[in-house]
Design a protein around this motif. Structure first.
Motif, PDB file in Angstrom:
ATOM      1  N   GLN A  45      68.811   2.736  48.276  1.00  0.00           N
ATOM      2  CA  GLN A  45      69.829   2.730  47.221  1.00  0.00           C
ATOM      3  C   GLN A  45      71.160   2.185  47.723  1.00  0.00           C
ATOM      4  N   VAL A  46      71.562   2.570  48.930  1.00  0.00           N
ATOM      5  CA  VAL A  46      72.839   2.106  49.479  1.00  0.00           C
ATOM      6  C   VAL A  46      72.814   0.600  49.696  1.00  0.00           C
ATOM      7  N   PHE A  47      71.740   0.082  50.262  1.00  0.00           N
ATOM      8  CA  PHE A  47      71.667  -1.358  50.513  1.00  0.00           C
ATOM      9  C   PHE A  47      71.627  -2.144  49.205  1.00  0.00           C
ATOM     10  N   ALA A  48      71.066  -1.548  48.158  1.00  0.00           N
ATOM     11  CA  ALA A  48      70.965  -2.236  46.872  1.00  0.00           C
ATOM     12  C   ALA A  48      72.317  -2.382  46.180  1.00  0.00           C
ATOM     13  N   ILE A  49      73.301  -1.561  46.530  1.00  0.00           N
ATOM     14  CA  ILE A  49      74.603  -1.607  45.843  1.00  0.00           C
ATOM     15  C   ILE A  49      75.329  -2.924  46.141  1.00  0.00           C
ATOM     16  N   HIS A  50      75.516  -3.250  47.418  1.00  0.00           N
ATOM     17  CA  HIS A  50      76.238  -4.475  47.806  1.00  0.00           C
ATOM     18  C   HIS A  50      75.395  -5.409  48.665  1.00  0.00           C
ATOM     19  N   ARG A  51      74.161  -4.966  49.018  1.00  0.00           N
ATOM     20  CA  ARG A  51      73.301  -5.730  49.932  1.00  0.00           C
ATOM     21  C   ARG A  51      74.041  -6.051  51.229  1.00  0.00           C
ATOM     22  N   SER A  52      74.730  -5.052  51.754  1.00  0.00           N
ATOM     23  CA  SER A  52      75.539  -5.234  52.955  1.00  0.00           C
ATOM     24  C   SER A  52      75.045  -4.313  54.070  1.00  0.00           C
ATOM     25  N   PRO A  53      74.775  -4.839  55.267  1.00  0.00           N
ATOM     26  CA  PRO A  53      74.393  -3.968  56.381  1.00  0.00           C
ATOM     27  C   PRO A  53      75.527  -3.042  56.814  1.00  0.00           C
ATOM     28  N   GLY A  77      75.619   1.102  57.905  1.00  0.00           N
ATOM     29  CA  GLY A  77      76.307   1.678  59.052  1.00  0.00           C
ATOM     30  C   GLY A  77      77.323   2.721  58.642  1.00  0.00           C
ATOM     31  N   LEU A  78      77.964   2.506  57.493  1.00  0.00           N
ATOM     32  CA  LEU A  78      78.964   3.460  57.015  1.00  0.00           C
ATOM     33  C   LEU A  78      78.339   4.816  56.708  1.00  0.00           C
ATOM     34  N   ILE A  79      77.128   4.809  56.198  1.00  0.00           N
ATOM     35  CA  ILE A  79      76.426   6.070  55.942  1.00  0.00           C
ATOM     36  C   ILE A  79      76.199   6.815  57.259  1.00  0.00           C
ATOM     37  N   GLY A  80      75.803   6.083  58.294  1.00  0.00           N
ATOM     38  CA  GLY A  80      75.618   6.715  59.597  1.00  0.00           C
ATOM     39  C   GLY A  80      76.907   7.295  60.138  1.00  0.00           C
ATOM     40  N   LEU A  81      78.005   6.566  59.979  1.00  0.00           N
ATOM     41  CA  LEU A  81      79.302   7.066  60.444  1.00  0.00           C
ATOM     42  C   LEU A  81      79.705   8.327  59.689  1.00  0.00           C
ATOM     43  N   GLY A  90      68.992   1.356  69.197  1.00  0.00           N
ATOM     44  CA  GLY A  90      68.390   1.786  67.943  1.00  0.00           C
ATOM     45  C   GLY A  90      68.621   0.788  66.824  1.00  0.00           C
ATOM     46  N   ALA A  91      67.664   0.700  65.914  1.00  0.00           N
ATOM     47  CA  ALA A  91      67.790  -0.225  64.781  1.00  0.00           C
ATOM     48  C   ALA A  91      67.303   0.408  63.488  1.00  0.00           C
ATOM     49  N   VAL A  92      67.166   1.740  63.466  1.00  0.00           N
ATOM     50  CA  VAL A  92      66.613   2.404  62.285  1.00  0.00           C
ATOM     51  C   VAL A  92      67.486   2.160  61.056  1.00  0.00           C
ATOM     52  N   ALA A  93      68.811   2.148  61.239  1.00  0.00           N
ATOM     53  CA  ALA A  93      69.705   1.962  60.101  1.00  0.00           C
ATOM     54  C   ALA A  93      69.540   0.592  59.453  1.00  0.00           C
ATOM     55  N   LEU A  94      69.057  -0.383  60.218  1.00  0.00           N
ATOM     56  CA  LEU A  94      68.895  -1.743  59.697  1.00  0.00           C
ATOM     57  C   LEU A  94      67.515  -1.993  59.101  1.00  0.00           C
ATOM     58  N   GLU A 106      77.278   1.509  64.441  1.00  0.00           N
ATOM     59  CA  GLU A 106      77.361   0.377  65.379  1.00  0.00           C
ATOM     60  C   GLU A 106      76.385  -0.723  64.990  1.00  0.00           C
ATOM     61  N   SER A 107      75.175  -0.337  64.589  1.00  0.00           N
ATOM     62  CA  SER A 107      74.189  -1.329  64.183  1.00  0.00           C
ATOM     63  C   SER A 107      74.661  -2.105  62.954  1.00  0.00           C
ATOM     64  N   GLY A 108      75.247  -1.388  61.992  1.00  0.00           N
ATOM     65  CA  GLY A 108      75.731  -2.053  60.790  1.00  0.00           C
ATOM     66  C   GLY A 108      76.863  -3.020  61.083  1.00  0.00           C
ATOM     67  N   VAL A 109      77.808  -2.598  61.930  1.00  0.00           N
ATOM     68  CA  VAL A 109      78.933  -3.467  62.285  1.00  0.00           C
ATOM     69  C   VAL A 109      78.436  -4.679  63.060  1.00  0.00           C
ATOM     70  N   ALA A 110      77.566  -4.452  64.060  1.00  0.00           N
ATOM     71  CA  ALA A 110      77.046  -5.555  64.863  1.00  0.00           C
ATOM     72  C   ALA A 110      76.268  -6.549  64.001  1.00  0.00           C
ATOM     73  N   ALA A 111      75.482  -6.029  63.059  1.00  0.00           N
ATOM     74  CA  ALA A 111      74.715  -6.919  62.181  1.00  0.00           C
ATOM     75  C   ALA A 111      75.630  -7.726  61.274  1.00  0.00           C
ATOM     76  N   ALA A 112      76.733  -7.102  60.819  1.00  0.00           N
ATOM     77  CA  ALA A 112      77.678  -7.812  59.966  1.00  0.00           C
ATOM     78  C   ALA A 112      78.398  -8.915  60.730  1.00  0.00           C
ATOM     79  N   LEU A 113      78.668  -8.676  62.021  1.00  0.00           N
ATOM     80  CA  LEU A 113      79.402  -9.651  62.827  1.00  0.00           C
ATOM     81  C   LEU A 113      78.502 -10.713  63.442  1.00  0.00           C
ATOM     82  N   LEU A 114      77.346 -10.295  63.955  1.00  0.00           N
ATOM     83  CA  LEU A 114      76.477 -11.205  64.705  1.00  0.00           C
ATOM     84  C   LEU A 114      75.262 -11.668  63.910  1.00  0.00           C
TER      85      LEU A 114
END
Length: 413
Positions: free
Chosen positions: A18-26, A30-34, A217-221, A343-351
């Motif tokens: 559901q979270v990814f479907a809102i903006h389709r943003s990794p 990551g924000l949910i994990g934080l 870890g990559a579970v969040a992605l 961290e995974s979400g931020v790294a995926a957004a940047l890299l």
């Protein structure tokens, strides 16, 4: 544990989708994990103090009921359309708070009721119970979500209420004379921190786990990989999440049947390196079943790592400190999982998602290599059942070594 683990994994699949479907943003993942991690450092030390002063089964009961209430709120959000990210962020923070309350007590129960010589196998069985739930939980959660999103939350809340009721049936000896405990104070609250800082093998084990899962870890992605890279749906996402649990279950059954023998410290470093290598394979894979296999290998390695860490902490900690020590350990575990998700979400957004996972896996392999020299005492640990707290109970010295023959006793260290 099976019931609550089943519920948590089912809900995690639904929330991620559901979270990814809102903006389709990794970054949102990551924000949910934080958000889940944010309450843990604030509440961990007081919760550890409570776990050493109140009946631990009562705290587990309250924690499960509180988490069921949060799942009920997620059901209301889903009924309303699930279009606002802030609602999921807020409820993720509440989930983190309920976990912080109950985790120190829950992790302290097993070593309180199980004899020392059976503890390693018992901890493996405890993990088997949890992993068995997570094998079916994510897949069924994805299937229920595909049928009707609200079903996931209805079933999840019911399972958490059932888990709370079952917790009241756990009987444990009152091994701590709580009437003789000192009044609550700052020194008492931070006693777990001091103990870990003075005990190199505990500090080395939990920090290695922290950085390995934080970077590797990559579970969040997984929602991103499932949707955009492997081109599968909610059920495929559930299978990917279950793959790690399958590997962990196989390792747990092996450890429960035959607990780890010698060279535990070196084994820990090897399996952490294997975890990182498997995440590199997952990041590079474009085939669904290869990705699932890589995650299964990662789960297998992670189970060995978790068993070694949890057994070391349990055996090296006096029972009257276990709640506070487990609270601090929970901060590290939470940081590696929830903060690792951020961290995974931020790294995926940047890299990009693939470079982020591959670089994280490579860093994890590097950590396994250098930890041997940073914490030599950890690398030298042989048989886990020979780990003991110091006679003074302060944590400065641990007796770790091979058992001495009865016919030729030597003076105690």
């Amino acid at each position: 544990m099976v019931s609550s683990g089943f519920a948590s994994q089912m809900v995690a699949v639904a929330v991620g989708w559901q979270v990814f479907a809102i903006h389709r943003s990794p970054f949102d993942l990551g924000l949910i994990g934080l958000a889940e991690f944010a309450p843990v450092p604030l509440l961990a030390l007081p919760a550890g103090q409570l776990a050493d002063r109140l009946p631990r089964t009562t705290l587990v009961f309250v924690s499960n009921l509180a988490e069921a209430a949060v799942v009920g709120l997620l059901l209301l959000v889903t009924i309303a359309g699930a279009q606002e990210l802030w609602q999921f962020v807020l409820l993720a923070a509440l989930t983190g708070a309920t976990s912080a309350l109950g985790s120190p007590a829950a992790r302290s129960l097993t070593p309180e009721i199980v004899p020392t010589d059976l503890l390693a196998g018992a901890l493996a069985m405890r993990s088997v119970g949890g992993q068995a739930a997570t094998i079916a939980g994510p897949a069924l959660g994805g299937l229920l979500f595909a049928i009707e999103p609200e079903l996931v939350y209805v079933v999840g809340a019911a399972l958490l209420v059932w888990a709370a009721l079952l917790a009241l049936g756990v009987k444990s000896p009152d091994a701590i004379d709580r009437a003789t405990l000192d009044p609550p104070s700052l020194n008492s609250v931070v006693a777990g921190v001091r103990f870990i800082r003075r005990t190199p093998i505990i500090l080395g084990a939990i920090t290695l786990d922290l950085f390995a899962v934080l970077f590797g870890g990559a579970v969040a992605l997984l929602p991103l990989f499932a949707r955009d890279i492997l081109h599968t749906g909610p059920f495929g996402l559930g299978v990917l999440r279950s793959a790690m649990a399958v590997g962990a279950l196989i390792a747990g059954l092996r450890l429960a049947r035959k607990p780890l023998g010698g060279h535990a410290g070196r084994t820990l470093l090897v399996v952490v390196g294997a975890f990182g290598a498997s995440m590199i394979v997952f990041g590079l894979s474009r085939w669904f079943w290869l990705s699932a296999l890589a995650l299964a290998v990662a789960g297998f390695a992670d189970m060995f790592s978790m068993n070694i860490r949890s057994t070391t902490v349990a055996l090296a900690t006096p029972n009257d400190l276990r709640g506070r020590v487990n609270a601090v350990e929970g901060v590290f575990v939470g940081a590696s999982n929830e903060l690792g998700a951020f961290e995974s979400g931020v790294a995926a957004a940047l890299l990009g998602a693939v470079p982020a996972v591959v670089v994280g896996g490579a860093l994890t392999v590097g950590l396994a290599v250098v930890w041997r020299w940073i914490f030599p005492a950890l690398a030298k640990v042989d048989r886990l059942e020979e780990v003991r707290p110091s006679a003074a109970g302060a944590g400065e010295v641990l007796v770790v070594g091979r058992a001495r023959p009865a016919a030729a006793p030597e003076p105690a260290d």
